[in-house]
Design an enzyme around this catalytic site. Structure first.
Site, PDB file in Angstrom:
ATOM      1  N   ASP A 264       0.825  -1.213   0.000  1.00 50.95           N
ATOM      2  CA  ASP A 264       0.000   0.000   0.000  1.00 50.95           C
ATOM      3  C   ASP A 264       0.855   1.257   0.000  1.00 50.95           C
ATOM      4  OD1 ASP A 264       0.788  -0.625   2.708  1.00 50.95           O
ATOM      5  OD2 ASP A 264      -0.677   0.841   3.435  1.00 50.95           O
TER       6      ASP A 264
ATOM      7  N   GLU B 207       0.098  -1.348   5.614  1.00 52.14           N
ATOM      8  CA  GLU B 207       1.140  -0.947   6.561  1.00 52.14           C
ATOM      9  C   GLU B 207       1.013   0.525   6.911  1.00 52.14           C
ATOM     10  OE1 GLU B 207       5.253   0.548   7.729  1.00 52.14           O
ATOM     11  OE2 GLU B 207       3.917   1.182   6.112  1.00 52.14           O
TER      12      GLU B 207
ATOM     13  N   ASP C 279      12.300  -1.459   3.732  1.00 47.59           N
ATOM     14  CA  ASP C 279      11.377  -0.330   3.853  1.00 47.59           C
ATOM     15  C   ASP C 279      12.077   0.913   4.395  1.00 47.59           C
ATOM     16  OD1 ASP C 279       8.945   1.009   3.735  1.00 47.59           O
ATOM     17  OD2 ASP C 279       8.186   0.194   5.613  1.00 47.59           O
TER      18      ASP C 279
ATOM     19  N   HIS D 166       5.673   9.840   1.279  1.00 52.56           N
ATOM     20  CA  HIS D 166       4.327  10.375   1.542  1.00 52.56           C
ATOM     21  C   HIS D 166       4.130  11.761   0.941  1.00 52.56           C
ATOM     22  CE1 HIS D 166       3.777   7.683   5.399  1.00 52.56           C
ATOM     23  NE2 HIS D 166       4.391   7.045   4.411  1.00 52.56           N
TER      24      HIS D 166
END
Length: 410
Positions: free
Chosen positions: A81, A176, A199, A381
């Site tokens: 995601d 997540e 990650d 993000h």
């Protein structure tokens, strides 16, 4: 199907997989399974015959071992995601070949500029191939870079049987970014002894420490009455909530802390005259620090409430995740092997901590110790997100070397 790490990455980022914190389903958005199905197809094409997508949106697969030694079963994990913070619909990746240096103006929204002054890691990328968005969406390197790296390493291991390794498990998770990445994972089916999330950010970095994290919900019940008759009687819940936020210490906030400093962070306020709700996240690297910050927050609430004798409050703390270092310190070889893999892949390893959490935080406390390895992305993000091809290739090399090291040291 082309199979370089860049080819895979560009294929994955155009699939919208944004998760949704307001959804009660698992996965929170069905579109995450679109990528899951593609990944399963590719894993099957590589030759991993047990690859499958379960009903909860998890992808599982196994690379069979080719060593006669009893090698621990390791797992590589990434999430499918992307964050709800910024749009992941209609991603248009842009590849800047042989990056010459300097600021990068994004074509779809020229007001968005990736500035070297704000992204100093760009200074280390001269001559590399940089992938950005057009500025209208996030990129999704968090964590589709990790997906592409694990997939590429899997193909290398399958195609090169002379590379000796034990059994390796692959796990791709949904949700997540909304804190539910391992809610429905079947660790028994996974069958791994240790795991690594791909990650992280900067090439060469290994993280074995995260925040410990709690959520706090505060409910205020005020005294509602017609404003025309309110003198000495009304106690406005909205104003009470505002007074609580106003009293938060300025030096215990995300915008004023760094390194190992924790914080108290209001993330939501709703209310009317009669009732108001406040949502907080509390972060610290120690459980003691969490408890102290939560006590500080409740003391503020009590001080404010003392001026409103007709009103009441409730204060609820919910555990979110804990610092994985507590678990990983019991298994030092997990991190030591990762540091050695980074060295063998041609980098100087940097061991650090995350001002955040990963799936690995919760997996560690569920019995699967799991540090975090760099994936190469930056400015997560946001529409300024970027990653370089060369850093993703270094992550692929790190995975392959790590598989070899576990076999050598078994």
């Amino acid at each position: 199907m082309t199979d370089t790490v860049l080819d895979r990455f560009l294929r994955y980022v155009v699939i919208d997989t944004q998760s949704d914190p307001s959804s009660s389903t698992q996965p929170t958005t069905g579109k995450q399974k679109d990528l899951g199905r593609l990944l399963v197809d590719e894993l099957l094409q590589i030759g991993l015959s047990d690859a499958h997508l379960d009903e909860h949106g998890y992808v599982y697969a196994t690379i069979p071992g080719n060593s006669e030694k009893a090698v621990p079963v390791i797992c590589f994990c990434s999430h499918m995601d992307t964050a709800p913070d910024f749009s992941g619909t209609g991603v248009k990746p842009q590849v800047i070949r042989n990056y010459p240096g300097g600021d990068i103006q994004l074509t779809g929204d020229p007001s968005r500029v990736i500035r070297v002054s704000e992204h100093p890691e760009l200074k280390n990328q001269i001559g590399n191939d940089i992938v950005t968005t057009d500025g209208t969406t996030l990129l999704g390197a968090d964590d589709k870079a990790g997906l592409a790296e694990i997939m590429t390493a899997a193909q290398i291991l399958v195609d090169n049987p002379d590379i000796r390794h034990g059994m390796i498990k692959i796990l791709f998770t949904p949700d997540e970014e909304v804190g539910r990445g391992v809610n429905k994972v079947d660790l028994k089916k996974l069958g791994a002894d240790f795991a690594y999330t791909m990650d992280g950010e900067t090439a060469g970095h290994i993280e074995d420490e995260t925040f410990s994290a709690d959520g706090v919900e505060i409910g205020i019940t005020g005294v509602a009455i017609h404003p025309g008759f309110a003198k000495d009687r009304m106690e406005n819940a909205v104003k009470i909530a505002g007074a609580i936020i106003d009293r938060l210490p300025k030096d215990v906030a995300p915008e004023t802390t760094e390194g190992k400093q924790g914080f108290i962070h209001p993330v939501g306020v709703t209310g009317s005259m009669e009732k108001a709700s406040l949502s907080f996240i509390v972060r610290d690297f120690t459980d003691e620090g969490l408890v102290q910050k939560e006590a500080m927050l409740e003391t503020i609430v009590k001080q404010v409430m003392s001026a409103y004798p007709g009103s009441s409050y409730h204060f609820q703390v919910t555990e979110q995740y804990r610092n994985m270092k507590t678990v990983l310190d019991r298994h030092p070889e997990i991190v030591e092997n990762a540091l050695e893999a980074v060295r063998r892949a041609g980098m100087t390893p940097v061991r650090g901590s995350i001002r955040g959490g990963t799936d690995g935080s919760r997996l560690s406390f569920m019995g699967l110790p799991c540090p975090n390895i760099f994936a190469g992305g930056h400015a997560f993000h946001s529409p300024l997100e970027w990653v370089s091809r060369q850093d993703m290739e270094k992550a692929v090399a790190t995975i392959v070397e790590l598989a070899k090291i576990w076999e050598e040291r078994a």
